[in-house]
Motif scaffolding. Structure first.
Motif, PDB file in Angstrom:
ATOM      1  N   GLY A 157       0.803  -1.218   0.000  1.00 46.33           N
ATOM      2  CA  GLY A 157       0.000   0.000   0.000  1.00 46.33           C
ATOM      3  C   GLY A 157       0.830   1.259   0.000  1.00 46.33           C
ATOM      4  N   ASP A 158       0.141   2.383  -0.053  1.00 40.75           N
ATOM      5  CA  ASP A 158       0.805   3.681  -0.112  1.00 40.75           C
ATOM      6  C   ASP A 158       1.723   3.885   1.090  1.00 40.75           C
ATOM      7  N   VAL A 159       2.828   4.558   0.828  1.00 40.86           N
ATOM      8  CA  VAL A 159       3.710   5.010   1.905  1.00 40.86           C
ATOM      9  C   VAL A 159       3.523   6.514   2.053  1.00 40.86           C
ATOM     10  N   LEU A 160       3.336   6.939   3.280  1.00 45.56           N
ATOM     11  CA  LEU A 160       3.116   8.345   3.593  1.00 45.56           C
ATOM     12  C   LEU A 160       4.422   9.005   4.005  1.00 45.56           C
ATOM     13  N   VAL A 161       4.652  10.224   3.519  1.00 43.76           N
ATOM     14  CA  VAL A 161       5.770  11.048   3.977  1.00 43.76           C
ATOM     15  C   VAL A 161       5.192  12.347   4.524  1.00 43.76           C
ATOM     16  N   THR A 162       5.436  12.634   5.799  1.00 42.83           N
ATOM     17  CA  THR A 162       4.957  13.884   6.392  1.00 42.83           C
ATOM     18  C   THR A 162       6.060  14.936   6.334  1.00 42.83           C
ATOM     19  N   GLY A 163       5.669  16.196   6.330  1.00 47.86           N
ATOM     20  CA  GLY A 163       6.658  17.262   6.163  1.00 47.86           C
ATOM     21  C   GLY A 163       7.395  17.109   4.848  1.00 47.86           C
ATOM     22  N   ALA A 164       6.632  16.777   3.804  1.00 51.38           N
ATOM     23  CA  ALA A 164       7.241  16.292   2.562  1.00 51.38           C
ATOM     24  C   ALA A 164       8.006  17.339   1.772  1.00 51.38           C
ATOM     25  N   ALA A 165       7.761  18.618   2.007  1.00 55.67           N
ATOM     26  CA  ALA A 165       8.464  19.644   1.245  1.00 55.67           C
ATOM     27  C   ALA A 165       9.804  20.026   1.867  1.00 55.67           C
ATOM     28  N   GLY A 166      10.084  19.531   3.061  1.00 53.71           N
ATOM     29  CA  GLY A 166      11.355  19.835   3.712  1.00 53.71           C
ATOM     30  C   GLY A 166      12.489  18.975   3.180  1.00 53.71           C
ATOM     31  N   GLY A 167      13.677  19.162   3.756  1.00 54.20           N
ATOM     32  CA  GLY A 167      14.846  18.448   3.269  1.00 54.20           C
ATOM     33  C   GLY A 167      14.748  16.942   3.401  1.00 54.20           C
ATOM     34  N   VAL A 168      14.440  16.447   4.607  1.00 47.80           N
ATOM     35  CA  VAL A 168      14.291  15.001   4.813  1.00 47.80           C
ATOM     36  C   VAL A 168      13.087  14.479   4.047  1.00 47.80           C
TER      37      VAL A 168
END
Length: 335
Positions: A157-168
């Motif tokens: 399934g989908d993997v979520l990335v939070t704070g996605a616009a930052g460097g990490v």
């Protein structure tokens, strides 16, 4: 290969105590002022991270004593190594281990460090690439590797990335997409949707969506999560992770508290994985950098990287704290 020479002095951006305030200024210092360490490095590049912004502006007590040189990343060439591990001219990378916090860091033309802290620059890369990756990219790679080690696969399934616009976050999106995952990016910057889709995100959600999830167990949605935010965002992502999924936790932008329950752990077998990029063991560190060189070449980073001079860091520091810096910023310490 050019062998760096031993200078008498070096130039550094130093944070000093000025009355009740901390401020940054440039100083030229004798080489003997550098901290102890077997390896003397001629630094060519560093990078700008959120933690550096805190240190340079004095917004938080990141630096453990003053005066000190900030900069939690550096790359350059060895001048001398008393341990015999490295030869003069060897290209090395240093992230973590307390540099730019407990010991003088990368915002200087020269640095000293322990040999055990360093990683050889992967073949076919340069110092600018290494700092376009930096602590942010290294942390993202550790997070992706941790999810894979926990059994998270694209078919889950989908993997979520939070704070996605930052460097990490942005590097995590790119690495996960490259590894074949379907990536959902969570961000508060709606204007960055095109940027995140270019990195490989297939869908974008508002950062307000996850904190609104308050039940101990929410509808199962994520096969895995890279969380760069913490706080209520992490709690919502955790409650909505699928059975036997995993969350790689590496950020505190939304706070250090985690108000939740054990239900996802004991009823769904969800794993919370802590990502430590500071004292990461050397074998794991080397493996991450080798994979970064393979999966994140300079051409893929060009669109998310800007290069600025060390002279601009005092201007850039408050901008990164205000969320106005996108992707990665490489610092040329000689400019």
């Amino acid at each position: 290969m050019t062998i760096p020479t031993l200078p008498d002095t070096y130039r550094a951006l130093r944070v000093i105590q000025d009355g009740d305030e901390r401020r940054a200024e440039f100083q030229t210092l004798p080489l003997s002022d550098l901290p102890d360490g077997e390896v003397l490095i001629e630094v060519s590049h560093s990078s700008l991270n959120y933690k550096d912004g805190l240190a340079v502006t004095g917004a938080a007590a990141i630096l453990h004593h003053l005066p000190m040189t900030p900069g939690i990343d550096l790359a350059g060439r060895v001048i001398e190594d008393r341990s015999g591990t490295y030869a003069p001219g060897d290209a090395v990378i240093l992230t973590g281990w307390g540099i730019g916090e407990r010991q003088d860091g990368g915002y200087a033309t020269h640095a000293r460090a322990k040999a055990a802290w360093l990683v050889r620059q992967p073949e076919g890369t340069d110092a600018s690439w290494a700092m376009s990756v930096g602590t942010a990219g290294f942390t993202a790679m550790l997070a992706v590797m941790a999810l894979e080690d926990a059994g998270v696969r694209p078919e889950h399934g989908d993997v979520l990335v939070t704070g996605a616009a930052g460097g990490v976050g942005s590097t995590s999106v790119a690495l996960l997409a490259h590894a074949g995952f379907t990536v959902t990016a969570s961000t508060g910057r709606t204007e960055e949707e095109a940027y995140l889709r270019e990195l490989g995100a297939t869908s974008i959600i508002s950062r307000d969506e996850l904190p609104s999830l308050k039940r101990p167990l929410e509808k199962e949605r994520w096969g895995g999560v890279v969380d760069c935010v913490g706080g209520a965002t992490l709690a919502g992502a955790y409650a909505s992770t699928r059975a036997h999924g995993a969350l790689a936790v590496c950020g505190i932008a939304s706070g250090i508290e985690l108000k939740t329950t054990v239900f996802p752990l004991i009823l769904r077998g969800v794993s919370l994985l802590g990502i430590d990029s500071v004292t990461c063991p050397q074998p794991r560190r080397e493996a991450a950098w080798k994979r970064l060189a393979r999966d994140l070449p300079a051409a893929r980073l060009a669109g998310v990287t800007q290069t600025r001079g060390l002279s601009e860091v005092t201007t850039l520091a408050p901008q990164i704290l205000a969320g106005q810096v996108r992707g990665r910023t490489v610092i040329d310490v000689n400019a």
